[in-house]
Design a protein around this motif. Structure first.
Motif, short mmCIF file in Angstrom:
data_model
loop_
_atom_site.label_atom_id
_atom_site.label_comp_id
_atom_site.label_asym_id
_atom_site.label_seq_id
_atom_site.Cartn_x
_atom_site.Cartn_y
_atom_site.Cartn_z
N ASN A 40 108.13 105.97 64.27
CA ASN A 40 108.67 107.07 65.07
C ASN A 40 110.17 107.13 64.82
O ASN A 40 110.91 106.24 65.25
CB ASN A 40 108.35 106.81 66.54
N GLU A 43 111.79 110.52 67.38
CA GLU A 43 110.94 111.62 67.81
C GLU A 43 111.15 112.90 66.99
O GLU A 43 110.68 113.97 67.37
CB GLU A 43 111.12 111.92 69.31
N TYR A 46 107.52 111.46 61.94
CA TYR A 46 106.71 110.25 61.90
C TYR A 46 106.34 109.98 60.45
O TYR A 46 105.88 110.89 59.75
CB TYR A 46 105.45 110.42 62.75
N GLY A 183 106.01 108.29 72.05
CA GLY A 183 107.23 108.94 72.51
C GLY A 183 108.29 107.92 72.89
O GLY A 183 108.10 106.71 72.77
N ASP A 185 110.97 106.97 71.55
CA ASP A 185 111.39 106.10 70.45
C ASP A 185 110.56 104.84 70.34
O ASP A 185 110.95 103.88 69.66
CB ASP A 185 112.88 105.73 70.59
N SER A 245 108.74 119.16 64.65
CA SER A 245 109.12 118.36 65.81
C SER A 245 108.85 119.06 67.13
O SER A 245 108.49 118.41 68.11
CB SER A 245 110.61 118.00 65.73
N MET A 299 113.87 117.09 75.79
CA MET A 299 114.35 116.07 74.86
C MET A 299 115.80 115.74 75.20
O MET A 299 116.62 116.65 75.41
CB MET A 299 114.22 116.57 73.42
N ASP A 326 105.14 118.04 67.35
CA ASP A 326 105.12 116.70 67.92
C ASP A 326 105.28 116.68 69.43
O ASP A 326 104.75 115.77 70.09
CB ASP A 326 106.22 115.86 67.27
N ARG A 330 102.38 114.41 71.01
CA ARG A 330 102.63 113.15 71.71
C ARG A 330 101.81 113.08 73.00
O ARG A 330 101.46 111.99 73.46
CB ARG A 330 104.12 112.99 72.02
#
Length: 349
Positions: A40, A43, A46, A183, A185, A245, A299, A326, A330
């Motif tokens: 990861n 975030e 990946y 998620g 990190d 993302s 985020m 993502d 997630r």
């Protein structure tokens, strides 16, 4: 022998079989799966590790369900700084292909030549795999290349994707793979070839038929907040895309979502102190509701916060294709069944 492999992440008109029919069929055979561990990267993406050639040369590649080609940087790319570079001359099994390759993404591009060699990922070795040997690229990511996991119909030069070759070479028992994206990190993200890992989700998988076997494209009925339709009124299409993302959509729909959750009218920034009071956002896919809380769609960047909803442009004023990237994945463990052409989703844990 177990052919369900894990990889750590550092439209025809014929009758379509349901995922349950495929599972019943393959339950008669040994279960072949493999898992690759993924990394990861803040975030934003990946990635996992692939090895190419004999002896093997290792590369980090972004795992992308929104494209279909494998490519890596090469010694012929003078601008590919800070990346591991594939050297064909040191692989005894390498062959040059007969075509050039050029791919343009939503951000970035690559050009080069096609090559053929053995590719290993998650403990599975795929022989005679065609891939891109990059000679020029606009790759600002931390990875050395990209592994596309979508259908061959989307592949540049009609190259057979790596996972399709795994299936054809009987290296996995089921024509499906799955993704678990962590998620905050945290590490522990996984790509499972040949099946899925029930320990990473709760409840039952909801199976949604694909509307197109190019991307993993499905029917989206609406986007709602507090019971109000705020985007995709009347229905639209969405793709499940690990290579993006954010949740992306046409500008009018994204602007409306951001307004409803209290984001700035000139950007998608929000006050970090308001996360607990911000509303859930619900995506209804083929009649099934999938809800994302503010703790998942906001985020945090240093001292600031922004929503994970981004615009792809005006879209001609019509909500059309959306990307559930993502931010969505997630929250929901995702199974990609290429054989029956379904996506399976369940709450991730």
């Amino acid at each position: 022998m177990n052919r369900k492999q894990r990889m750590p992440l550092i439209k025809g008109k014929h009758k379509r079989k349901s995922p349950q029919e495929y599972l019943k069929k393959y339950s008669l055979d040994a279960e072949f799966q493999a898992t690759a561990t993924l990394t990861n990267d803040y975030e934003m993406l990946y990635y996992g590790v692939v090895s190419i050639g004999t002896p093997p040369q290792s590369f980090t590649v972004q795992i992308d369900t929104g494209s279909s080609n494998l490519w890596v940087s090469s010694v012929y790319c003078t601008a590919c700084q800070n990346h591991q570079k594939f050297n064909p001359s040191t692989s005894s099994t390498f062959q040059w292909g007969s075509q050039a390759i050029s791919i343009t993404y939503g951000s970035g591009f690559m050009t080069g030549e096609l090559g053929i060699d053995t590719v290993e990922i998650g403990g599975i070795s795929v022989t005679q795999q065609t891939f891109g040997v990059a000679k020029t690229e606009d790759n600002e990511e931390s990875t050395d290349g990209l592994l596309g996991m979508a259908f061959q119909a989307l592949a540049s030069d009609n190259v057979e994707p790596v996972f399709q070759n795994m299936v054809q070479q009987n290296l996995v028992s089921q024509p499906m793979f799955s993704l678990y994206l962590t998620g905050n990190d945290q590490q522990g993200s996984e790509l499972v070839f040949g099946g899925y890992d029930e320990s990473h989700f709760t409840g039952q998988l909801t199976w949604i038929p694909l509307t197109s076997a190019t991307w993993y494209e499905i029917k989206m009925d609406s986007v709602t907040i507090n019971g109000n339709i705020v985007a995709c009124a009347g229905g639209c299409n969405a793709i499940i895309d690990s290579g993006t993302s954010l949740v992306m959509g046409p500008q009018n729909g994204i602007n409306n979502i951001n307004a409803w959750v209290g984001a700035s009218s000139t950007s998608n920034s929000v006050s970090c102190q308001n996360i607990q009071s911000m509303p859930d956002v619900t995506f209804t896919l083929n009649g099934h509701a999938f809800t994302i809380p503010a703790s998942a769609y906001v985020m945090q960047w240093g001292s600031g916060c922004s929503t994970g909803f981004g615009s792809m442009g005006s879209g001609g004023g019509v909500d059309s294709l959306w990307i559930l990237g993502d931010v969505f994945m997630r929250q929901y463990y995702s199974v990609f069944d290429m054989g029956s052409k379904y996506v399976g989703l369940a709450p991730a844990v």
